[in-house]
Design a protein around this motif. Structure first.
Motif, PDB file in Angstrom:
ATOM      1  N   ALA A  93       0.827  -1.207   0.000  1.00 55.54           N
ATOM      2  CA  ALA A  93       0.000   0.000   0.000  1.00 55.54           C
ATOM      3  C   ALA A  93       0.863   1.259   0.000  1.00 55.54           C
ATOM      4  CB  ALA A  93      -0.930  -0.001   1.215  1.00 55.54           C
ATOM      5  N   GLY A  94       1.933   1.243   0.808  1.00 56.35           N
ATOM      6  CA  GLY A  94       2.810   2.398   0.883  1.00 56.35           C
ATOM      7  C   GLY A  94       3.517   2.691  -0.431  1.00 56.35           C
ATOM      8  N   LEU A  95       3.954   1.646  -1.097  1.00 58.64           N
ATOM      9  CA  LEU A  95       4.639   1.824  -2.383  1.00 58.64           C
ATOM     10  C   LEU A  95       3.688   2.357  -3.452  1.00 58.64           C
ATOM     11  CD1 LEU A  95       6.759  -1.458  -2.377  1.00 58.64           C
ATOM     12  CD2 LEU A  95       7.657   0.883  -2.196  1.00 58.64           C
ATOM     13  N   LEU A  96       2.460   1.830  -3.473  1.00 54.67           N
ATOM     14  CA  LEU A  96       1.525   2.216  -4.533  1.00 54.67           C
ATOM     15  C   LEU A  96       0.913   3.597  -4.313  1.00 54.67           C
ATOM     16  CD1 LEU A  96      -0.347  -1.134  -5.317  1.00 54.67           C
ATOM     17  CD2 LEU A  96       1.484  -0.036  -6.619  1.00 54.67           C
ATOM     18  N   THR A  97       0.620   3.948  -3.056  1.00 56.17           N
ATOM     19  CA  THR A  97       0.036   5.266  -2.810  1.00 56.17           C
ATOM     20  C   THR A  97       1.023   6.380  -3.113  1.00 56.17           C
ATOM     21  OG1 THR A  97      -1.352   6.508  -1.245  1.00 56.17           O
ATOM     22  CG2 THR A  97       0.671   5.545  -0.366  1.00 56.17           C
ATOM     23  N   ASP A  98       2.301   6.020  -3.159  1.00 54.28           N
ATOM     24  CA  ASP A  98       3.370   6.991  -3.399  1.00 54.28           C
ATOM     25  C   ASP A  98       3.679   7.146  -4.889  1.00 54.28           C
ATOM     26  OD1 ASP A  98       5.235   8.858  -2.682  1.00 54.28           O
ATOM     27  OD2 ASP A  98       6.770   7.430  -2.059  1.00 54.28           O
ATOM     28  N   MET A  99       2.824   6.583  -5.731  1.00 52.63           N
ATOM     29  CA  MET A  99       3.039   6.684  -7.165  1.00 52.63           C
ATOM     30  C   MET A  99       1.707   6.887  -7.875  1.00 52.63           C
ATOM     31  SD  MET A  99       3.924   2.638  -7.848  1.00 52.63           S
ATOM     32  CE  MET A  99       4.185   2.809  -9.599  1.00 52.63           C
ATOM     33  N   ASP A 100       1.762   7.279  -9.114  1.00 55.65           N
ATOM     34  CA  ASP A 100       0.562   7.434  -9.929  1.00 55.65           C
ATOM     35  C   ASP A 100       0.200   6.059 -10.465  1.00 55.65           C
ATOM     36  OD1 ASP A 100      -1.497   8.293 -11.497  1.00 55.65           O
ATOM     37  OD2 ASP A 100      -0.246   9.242 -13.027  1.00 55.65           O
ATOM     38  N   PRO A 153       3.340  -2.941 -10.733  1.00 51.75           N
ATOM     39  CA  PRO A 153       4.674  -2.899 -11.356  1.00 51.75           C
ATOM     40  C   PRO A 153       5.642  -3.921 -10.765  1.00 51.75           C
ATOM     41  CG  PRO A 153       3.874  -0.680 -10.877  1.00 51.75           C
ATOM     42  CD  PRO A 153       2.915  -1.626 -10.222  1.00 51.75           C
ATOM     43  N   GLU A 154       6.502  -4.432 -11.592  1.00 46.78           N
ATOM     44  CA  GLU A 154       7.448  -5.455 -11.173  1.00 46.78           C
ATOM     45  C   GLU A 154       8.442  -4.927 -10.135  1.00 46.78           C
ATOM     46  OE1 GLU A 154       7.485  -8.716 -11.709  1.00 46.78           O
ATOM     47  OE2 GLU A 154       5.580  -8.417 -12.766  1.00 46.78           O
ATOM     48  N   ASP A 155       8.785  -3.645 -10.206  1.00 42.97           N
ATOM     49  CA  ASP A 155       9.723  -3.121  -9.221  1.00 42.97           C
ATOM     50  C   ASP A 155       9.093  -3.070  -7.835  1.00 42.97           C
ATOM     51  OD1 ASP A 155       8.030  -1.006 -10.051  1.00 42.97           O
ATOM     52  OD2 ASP A 155       9.466   0.473  -9.312  1.00 42.97           O
ATOM     53  N   VAL A 156       7.769  -2.895  -7.778  1.00 42.36           N
ATOM     54  CA  VAL A 156       7.052  -2.947  -6.508  1.00 42.36           C
ATOM     55  C   VAL A 156       7.085  -4.370  -5.954  1.00 42.36           C
ATOM     56  CG1 VAL A 156       4.778  -2.760  -5.418  1.00 42.36           C
ATOM     57  CG2 VAL A 156       5.569  -0.978  -6.989  1.00 42.36           C
ATOM     58  N   LYS A 157       6.820  -5.329  -6.815  1.00 40.16           N
ATOM     59  CA  LYS A 157       6.842  -6.726  -6.389  1.00 40.16           C
ATOM     60  C   LYS A 157       8.248  -7.135  -5.934  1.00 40.16           C
ATOM     61  CE  LYS A 157       3.026  -8.194  -9.375  1.00 40.16           C
ATOM     62  NZ  LYS A 157       2.588  -9.035 -10.521  1.00 40.16           N
ATOM     63  N   SER A 158       9.255  -6.624  -6.607  1.00 38.30           N
ATOM     64  CA  SER A 158      10.634  -6.935  -6.224  1.00 38.30           C
ATOM     65  C   SER A 158      10.950  -6.391  -4.831  1.00 38.30           C
ATOM     66  CB  SER A 158      11.598  -6.346  -7.250  1.00 38.30           C
ATOM     67  OG  SER A 158      12.935  -6.549  -6.868  1.00 38.30           O
ATOM     68  N   LYS A 159      10.483  -5.185  -4.535  1.00 38.43           N
ATOM     69  CA  LYS A 159      10.701  -4.602  -3.216  1.00 38.43           C
ATOM     70  C   LYS A 159       9.976  -5.401  -2.128  1.00 38.43           C
ATOM     71  CE  LYS A 159      11.560   0.084  -4.904  1.00 38.43           C
ATOM     72  NZ  LYS A 159      11.040   1.468  -5.023  1.00 38.43           N
ATOM     73  N   LEU A 160       8.798  -5.920  -2.458  1.00 33.74           N
ATOM     74  CA  LEU A 160       8.076  -6.752  -1.497  1.00 33.74           C
ATOM     75  C   LEU A 160       8.814  -8.061  -1.231  1.00 33.74           C
ATOM     76  CD1 LEU A 160       4.301  -6.384  -2.477  1.00 33.74           C
ATOM     77  CD2 LEU A 160       5.486  -5.411  -0.526  1.00 33.74           C
ATOM     78  N   GLN A 161       9.393  -8.636  -2.260  1.00 40.94           N
ATOM     79  CA  GLN A 161      10.169  -9.863  -2.079  1.00 40.94           C
ATOM     80  C   GLN A 161      11.360  -9.610  -1.159  1.00 40.94           C
ATOM     81  OE1 GLN A 161      11.147 -11.027  -6.101  1.00 40.94           O
ATOM     82  NE2 GLN A 161       9.210 -12.140  -6.396  1.00 40.94           N
ATOM     83  N   LYS A 162      12.001  -8.476  -1.342  1.00 40.80           N
ATOM     84  CA  LYS A 162      13.161  -8.149  -0.510  1.00 40.80           C
ATOM     85  C   LYS A 162      12.762  -7.923   0.941  1.00 40.80           C
ATOM     86  CE  LYS A 162      15.869  -6.137  -4.289  1.00 40.80           C
ATOM     87  NZ  LYS A 162      16.448  -4.883  -4.863  1.00 40.80           N
ATOM     88  N   SER A 163      11.664  -7.202   1.156  1.00 38.99           N
ATOM     89  CA  SER A 163      11.251  -6.946   2.536  1.00 38.99           C
ATOM     90  C   SER A 163      10.777  -8.231   3.202  1.00 38.99           C
ATOM     91  CB  SER A 163      10.152  -5.880   2.591  1.00 38.99           C
ATOM     92  OG  SER A 163       8.951  -6.317   1.997  1.00 38.99           O
TER      93      SER A 163
END
Length: 376
Positions: free
Chosen positions: A175-182, A348-358
């Motif tokens: 939610a934090g990653l997506l609300t911070d982008m268009d 977006p794939e970069d969002v999913k990648s960040k979730l995998q890392k966290s």
């Protein structure tokens, strides 16, 4: 009113949350004394107090949380687990649904007293079961019990708990990653206000774990994001869930996560009508409530089904372990963030990648997720 029924339906997958339920039901009476009828292995039903059962092996009694079956969430995930066990082991089971918390102990007791059938296992679903079960487990010391979402320290009780805060951290991070982008997909769109929301059912320590984990995940993405929180005070009040969410959306929230049982349906309805997003809980709610799949970004699933299934399997195999508590988190795959079936491919794939890392950091212990909102 207490409801008593037979087997239900489900498939396997990731799952689950709420240990409470709607406490607004009136005092009920039960038609159940353990004397259901068996019908050739087909699923049973409840109609006008009639009870049917299926299978001819192990006998299991189910006492659900007070939100009841049909919540597309916590109770239904438990139902899924016993249905899977029925399919694999040929067991019989009976469903009972308390109308309010005062009826929980009565149902536990009636199942334990039953001689036709004599239940091999009684599964108690939800944290509201704990206090009456502590008393009933002592009274019926030869009866095997399982409790899901709480711990009862008795030698005849197997307890299963979850690290809901860890799974909630993951959907909060999303939610934090997506609300911070268009971002726009399906019927939803972010608004640039850097605000998200959380709606709980009743404010209990368990549901506070969902809130705390979610807030921590949001802040992990961006500490400037505002998180609005509110509790509906009920597990089965969609109108209240919708009203709360409408208010949050009016105050800038574009993504709202719920841990509120049937009340959460209102969260989805509000998000859909206002063109925003929601996050489900317990089951993959983009599948269990497909009419809202165009706004459900993801769900924080809890393997309530796995806990119920394991417990029945252990009794079947003679390996039941009373007096123990199993706690299932991200590492044990007891909780997980599952992308929505319609919107998941749009993230977006970069969002999913960040979730995998966290996720890896939480599992490794590099990120410590709080259990209380005040600790965020």
């Amino acid at each position: 009113m207490i409801k008593v029924g037979g087997a239900g339906a489900f498939a396997a997958g990731l799952a689950g949350c709420l240990g409470g339920g709607n406490g607004d039901g009136g005092q009920g009476t039960t038609t159940d004394g353990g004397d259901g009828t068996t019908e050739g292995g087909d699923a049973g039903t409840t109609e006008g107090g009639k009870t049917t059962q299926s299978g001819d092996s192990l006998d299991v009694g189910m006492v659900y949380a007070t939100g009841g079956l049909g919540d597309n969430s916590f109770n239904d995930m438990a139902h899924k687990g016993i249905k899977q066990a029925k399919s694999e082991f040929g067991l019989s089971f009976r469903n009972t649904e308390p109308g309010n918390p005062t009826e929980v102990g009565t149902l536990q007791r009636k199942l334990a007293q039953s001689s036709n059938p004599n239940y091999d296992l009684i599964c108690c679903i939800g944290f509201v079961q704990a206090d009456p079960l502590a008393r009933n487990a002592q009274r019926f010391s030869d009866q095997k019990f399982t409790i899901v979402d709480e711990s009862v320290d008795q030698p005849n009780v197997a307890s299963y708990r979850f690290k809901e805060h860890q799974g909630s951290f993951q959907v909060g991070h999303l939610a934090g990653l997506l609300t911070d982008m268009d971002f726009s997909a399906g019927k939803g769109k972010t608004n640039g206000d850097l605000t998200v929301g959380f709606v709980g059912g009743k404010e209990t320590p368990l549901i506070q774990k969902f809130e705390a984990g979610y807030k921590a995940g949001v802040k992990h993405a961006n500490s400037d994001i505002k998180v609005l929180s509110a509790y509906a005070g009920a597990w089965n009040d969609p109108a209240q869930g919708q009203s709360i969410t409408n208010s949050m959306i009016s105050n800038g929230a574009d993504i709202v996560y719920h841990a509120a049982g049937g009340t959460g349906t209102g969260v989805f309805k509000a998000a859909q009508s206002k063109g925003r997003f929601a996050i489900g809980v317990d089951a993959d709610q983009s599948k269990t409530l497909p009419k809202y799949s165009n706004v459900i970004l993801a769900s924080m699933v809890k393997r309530v089904d796995e806990a119920v299934y394991r417990s029945a399997q252990n009794v079947q195999n003679g390996s039941f372990k009373g007096g123990t508590t199993q706690t299932l988190g991200l590492k044990e795959k007891g909780v997980a963030a599952v992308y929505g079936q319609q919107l998941g491919s749009k993230i977006p794939e970069d969002v999913k990648s960040k979730l995998q890392k966290s996720r890896k950091k939480v599992v490794a212990g590099d990120i410590s997720v709080p259990k209380k909102p005040g600790k965020v």
